[in-house]
Design an enzyme around this catalytic site. Structure first.
Site: not given
Ligand code: NAD
Ligand code: TDX
Length: 390
Positions: A53, A104, A150-152, A175, A179, A215, A328, A386
């Site tokens: 949490l 994560a 992640t694809d990143e 990040y 990963k 975003l 970056g 911001y």
């Molecule tokens: P999120 O940030 O919404 O949630 C992360 C969760 O992990 C939270 O509930 C947090 O409390 C928990 N957490 C963080 N550190 C912890 C720790 N040390 N021990 C136990 N719990 C911990 O993340 P998300 O967007 O749901 O992403 C989940 C996974 O999917 C991540 O591994 C992320 O890299 C991967 N991922 C996310 C996206 C995306 O678009 N959001 C895309 C591809 C992969």
């Molecule tokens: O305020 C913003 N303005 C903006 O232009 C924010 C927060 C983001 N952006 C841009 C950055 C990215 O090109 O929008 C795109 C999406 O940004 P995010 O939502 O922060 O996602 P991204 O950085 O692409 O990463 C997400 O996708 C892959 C997740 O956060 C990761 O956890 C996942 O692995």
């Protein structure tokens, strides 16, 4: 144990009987995954949600699940994945045979401000989990460690091309580097110790319960409040968007049919420039909740006219503000997900237009969730990220 060379589905696992440990189950994708397992499959086993949490974890994401399944098939254990003894104790107590590892630090911008937490949670935390698994599961073939990535990790694409499972890793942010390191460790445990692992690398998710630092939810909520919609750089960076429930289904299929040692790319096949995404959100909002009827925009316009600022804000699009770019900033991501489609029969079920409409409707219908999430730590983050960009 399967040697990873076969293309046939793995018959060893019996998910209906499994005890699943979901790490990070209180976060965005983890909570959607738990709901998916209970609501959209015939799963009859137990899910233990292990979550520290952090600011991103929110038990409100799972109120319905707690009410329906809490203490029966669903259990919450608050804990850090860095806590080896606690993880071991929970895995033992609940006779866990499947771990789905979401936990994560997940936000790229935060990793730029403070990479340490990313190294600790994403690398050392993953290391802890696979060490516990190795210790407790040696010699068992009815177990599985699924690592969510992640694809990143693949880096940044130019105007053409795709990320394949075989693409070399080239992470560029703290990040994605953290990963990538965790992916390498998980894969190494398969080859070295025979730990039955699978890995999935997914593109950008969106949908309900998405924390509004990312975003799509940030833009939805800022627009509704008449705040600037910050677009980094020229707004032409491309992301490949996938509705979160489609991601959850893909993970479920990997748990059921995936081959140990294999990596599966998961993607939306839905590339969009950021500026297009922001404009689409504005258009949907205009239909669901027109700017001219929005009290926040009316108040803003009244204040602008008092300050002699020219130009009344007519629509949400007028709130779009180009701000300083992310350092970056990866230019383009695009996933090739033919492997999971061809081998496991997965496909996306939601197109972006409908997925986005459902997502926006969810935020409009969940004002209490929004209020809770935006209090406290969130406000400090918005200020920090911001203030320097405007
Ligand atoms: P999120 O940030 O919404 O949630 C992360 C969760 O992990 C939270 O509930 C947090 O409390 C928990 N957490 C963080 N550190 C912890 C720790 N040390 N021990 C136990 N719990 C911990 O993340 P998300 O967007 O749901 O992403 C989940 C996974 O999917 C991540 O591994 C992320 O890299 C991967 N991922 C996310 C996206 C995306 O678009 N959001 C895309 C591809 C992969
Ligand atoms: O305020 C913003 N303005 C903006 O232009 C924010 C927060 C983001 N952006 C841009 C950055 C990215 O090109 O929008 C795109 C999406 O940004 P995010 O939502 O922060 O996602 P991204 O950085 O692409 O990463 C997400 O996708 C892959 C997740 O956060 C990761 O956890 C996942 O692995």
């Amino acid at each position: 144990m399967n040697n990873g060379n076969s293309n046939t589905a793995n018959e060893d696992l019996v998910p209906g009987l499994a005890n699943i440990l979901v790490t990070g189950g209180a976060g965005f994708i983890g909570s959607n995954f738990i709901r998916y397992a209970f609501a959209k499959t015939d799963f009859k086993g137990t899910i233990v949600n292990y979550d520290k949490l952090t600011y991103a974890g929110n038990l409100l994401n799972l109120t319905d699940i707690e009410e329906k399944f809490g203490g029966k098939n669903y259990f919450f254990e608050r804990g850090d994945i860095l806590d080896y003894e606690k993880v071991k104790q929970v895995v033992t107590k609940f006779k866990i045979n499947i771990i789905v590892h979401f936990a994560a630090e997940s936000h790229v911008d935060r990793s730029i401000f403070g990479p340490k937490d990313f190294v600790e949670t994403n690398i050392n935390g993953t290391f802890n989990l696979i060490e516990v698994s190795r210790q407790l599961w040696t010699g068992r073939s009815d177990v599985r460690f699924h690592h969510i990535s992640t694809d990143e990790v693949y880096g940044s694409l130019g105007d053409t091309g795709f990320f394949y499972e075989t693409t070399s890793y080239d992470p560029r942010s703290p990040y994605s580097a953290s990963k990538a390191a965790s992916d390498h460790l998980v894969r190494a445990y398969y080859h070295t110790y025979g730990l039955p692992v699978t890995i999935s690398n997914c593109s950008n998710n969106y949908g309900p319960c998405h924390f509004p630092e990312k975003l799509i939810p940030l833009v939805i909520l800022n627009a509704l409040e008449g705040k600037p919609l910050p677009v980094y750089g020229d707004g032409k960076n491309v992301r490949d968007w996938l509705y979160v429930e489609d991601h959850c289904e893909a993970i479920w299929m990997i748990l059921n049919k995936g081959i140990a040692g294999e990596t599966y790319n998961i993607g939306g096949e839905c590339e969009k420039k950021n500026i297009e995404v922001v404009r689409e959100i504005c258009s949907v909002l205009e239909r669901l909740c027109p700017a001219k009827d929005n009290p926040a925009l009316r108040t803003l316009n009244a204040a602008r006219s008092r300050m002699d600022q020219s130009g009344e804000l007519q629509s949400y699009q007028d709130l779009i503000t180009f701000v300083t770019d992310r350092p970056g900033h990866d230019r383009r991501y695009a996933i090739n997900c033919d492997k999971i489609k061809n081998e496991l029969g997965w496909t996306q079920r939601h197109d972006f237009e409908n997925g986005l409409k459902d997502t926006i409707a969810w935020y409009l219908n969940n004002a209490d969730w929004v209020k809770n999430v935006r209090s406290g730590e969130y406000a400090k983050w918005i200020e920090k990220n911001y203030i320097r960009r405007s």
